[in-house]
Write an enzyme that holds these catalytic residues in place. Structure first.
Site, PDB file in Angstrom:
ATOM      1  N   LYS A   4       3.276   6.365  -1.595  1.00  0.00           N
ATOM      2  CA  LYS A   4       2.498   5.551  -2.246  1.00  0.00           C
ATOM      3  C   LYS A   4       1.502   6.198  -3.042  1.00  0.00           C
ATOM      4  O   LYS A   4       1.120   5.925  -4.178  1.00  0.00           O
ATOM      5  CB  LYS A   4       1.628   4.669  -1.166  1.00  0.00           C
ATOM      6  CG  LYS A   4       2.795   3.667  -0.445  1.00  0.00           C
ATOM      7  CD  LYS A   4       2.151   2.921   0.831  1.00  0.00           C
ATOM      8  CE  LYS A   4       3.411   2.231   1.215  1.00  0.00           C
ATOM      9  NZ  LYS A   4       2.855   1.633   2.652  1.00  0.00           N
ATOM     10  N   GLN A  39      -2.096   0.803   6.565  1.00  0.00           N
ATOM     11  CA  GLN A  39      -0.886   1.523   6.887  1.00  0.00           C
ATOM     12  C   GLN A  39      -0.316   1.044   8.522  1.00  0.00           C
ATOM     13  O   GLN A  39      -1.176   1.733   9.374  1.00  0.00           O
ATOM     14  CB  GLN A  39      -0.639   2.887   6.962  1.00  0.00           C
ATOM     15  CG  GLN A  39       0.944   3.357   7.045  1.00  0.00           C
ATOM     16  CD  GLN A  39       1.750   2.977   5.820  1.00  0.00           C
ATOM     17  OE1 GLN A  39       1.479   2.605   4.892  1.00  0.00           O
ATOM     18  NE2 GLN A  39       2.985   2.550   6.617  1.00  0.00           N
ATOM     19  N   ASP A  82      -0.774  -5.851   0.324  1.00  0.00           N
ATOM     20  CA  ASP A  82       0.444  -6.218   1.188  1.00  0.00           C
ATOM     21  C   ASP A  82       0.620  -7.757   1.106  1.00  0.00           C
ATOM     22  O   ASP A  82       1.782  -7.967   1.683  1.00  0.00           O
ATOM     23  CB  ASP A  82       0.071  -5.621   2.594  1.00  0.00           C
ATOM     24  CG  ASP A  82       1.123  -4.543   2.710  1.00  0.00           C
ATOM     25  OD1 ASP A  82       1.965  -4.214   1.908  1.00  0.00           O
ATOM     26  OD2 ASP A  82       0.838  -3.801   3.894  1.00  0.00           O
TER      27      ASP A  82
END
Ligand SMILES: NC(=O)c1ccc[n+]([C@@H]2O[C@H](COP(=O)([O-])OP(=O)(O)OC[C@H]3O[C@@H](n4cnc5c(N)ncnc54)[C@H](OP(=O)(O)O)[C@@H]3O)[C@@H](O)[C@H]2O)c1
Length: 289
Positions: A53, A97, A120
């Site tokens: 990422k 994460q 997200d």
């Protein structure tokens, strides 16, 4: 043979367009978009995803504000960091994460992210907006699936869709997005009876279960679009080497399906792309209101 739905190529195309947009927008804005990835502990798979990422951010001209914290970091310390990132004017997107170490309450931390920076798309406010059909940040993996369907002119309206898996991360938002696109949607899970029969009714079948090759040829309606979200790491019996496979038995399903995503190179690259896309959306919204 089914048409292969090339998520890697589409991800590349969308990322190139986003990079060009960012370059242009930078001419009249004082700062680039910013994404903060919060990682706690040293899970090797998570570390690889985070690196991926951050590299993607670098390629695109998005500033990274990564925070990699030791595995024994307390709930209060992670919460304090999220507060700081919520306040930080340079940060448009925040991603935690997962999975987090067991002593941390992941849900509480996810819920603490400013919904406007929820790259997200997992915050209850954004999930609620999806449920209500209102605009908002959409969760990345299902949004990636919808982008693939759109790119290949697979129209969900009026189709029968079956989503295998009911997680908050993939299955539930996936079903809502297909419903929003006017498909008739069934969500299946580990307690569903007669799974092969149910799946055979699907014009669009999305597999998000995490069981390597569970979907064989006898689960598939001829001509159906098969979207394989599953990512499973399995060891080859002969070579001993590890490789990634999906939830679909690709070799047996490809000759029957109308269209199919490969693993790797299907939905995986689209998930990262949608994260970058969400970050840029939040950036624009913060400037334009
Ligand atoms: N491509 C990507 O970018 C991406 C992103 C996220 C996840 N993934 C992958 O997608 C897969 C699913 O992820 P997830 O986070 O949604 O997993 P998860 O939270 O473990 O959920 C799995 C779902 O599958 C159902 N399930 C499990 N075994 C089943 C079976 N034998 N028959 C029918 N349903 C079954 C479970 O049912 P119950 O609810 O009844 O337990 C659950 O709803 C994993 O392989 C993951 O690595 C890929």
């Amino acid at each position: 043979m089914a048409q292969r739905l090339d998520g890697k190529a589409l991800a590349h195309k969308i990322q190139s367009q986003l990079a060009a947009d960012i370059t242009q927008e930078r001419e009249h804005r004082e700062r680039p978009p910013g994404l903060a990835v919060v990682m706690v502990g040293d899970n090797p798979a998570s570390a690889a995803y985070v690196r991926n990422k951050e590299r993607a951010c670098e390629r695109m001209g998005i500033a990274s504000f990564g925070a990699h914290l030791p595995a024994d970091t307390s709930q209060a310390s992670v919460a304090e960091l999220i507060d700081q990132l919520n306040q930080d004017e340079r940060v448009d997107g925040i991603l935690i994460q997962l999975p987090l170490p067991e002593h941390l309450d992941a849900v509480a931390l996810l819920n603490q992210i400013d919904p406007a920076k929820d790259a997200d798309g997992l915050h209850p406010e954004n999930m609620g907006r999806l449920m209500r059909g209102e605009s908002g940040l959409r969760s990345c993996t299902p949004a990636g699936v919808m982008a693939v369907l759109k790119e290949y002119n697979i129209e969900p309206a009026g189709k029968t869709a079956v989503v295998l898996g009911r997680s908050i991360l993939v299955g539930k938002p996936m079903a809502l997005m297909l419903l929003e696109a006017n498909a008739t949607v069934t969500i299946a899970h580990s307690r569903t009876q007669n799974l092969p029969e149910l799946c055979r009714q699907a014009d669009i079948l999305v597999a998000a279960v995490g069981r390597p090759g569970i979907i064989g040829a006898d689960w598939v309606k001829p001509g159906a679009a098969i979207i394989d979200v599953g990512i499973n790491r399995i060891q080859d019996a002969e070579s001993g080497k590890f490789r990634l496979v999906g939830d679909v038995d690709f070799a047996s399903v490809e000759p029957i399906a109308g269209a199919i995503t490969p693993v790797p190179g299907g939905i995986g690259p689209m998930t990262v792309t949608m994260l970058l896309h969400n970050t840029v959306l939040s950036y624009r919204k913060r400037f334009n209101g």
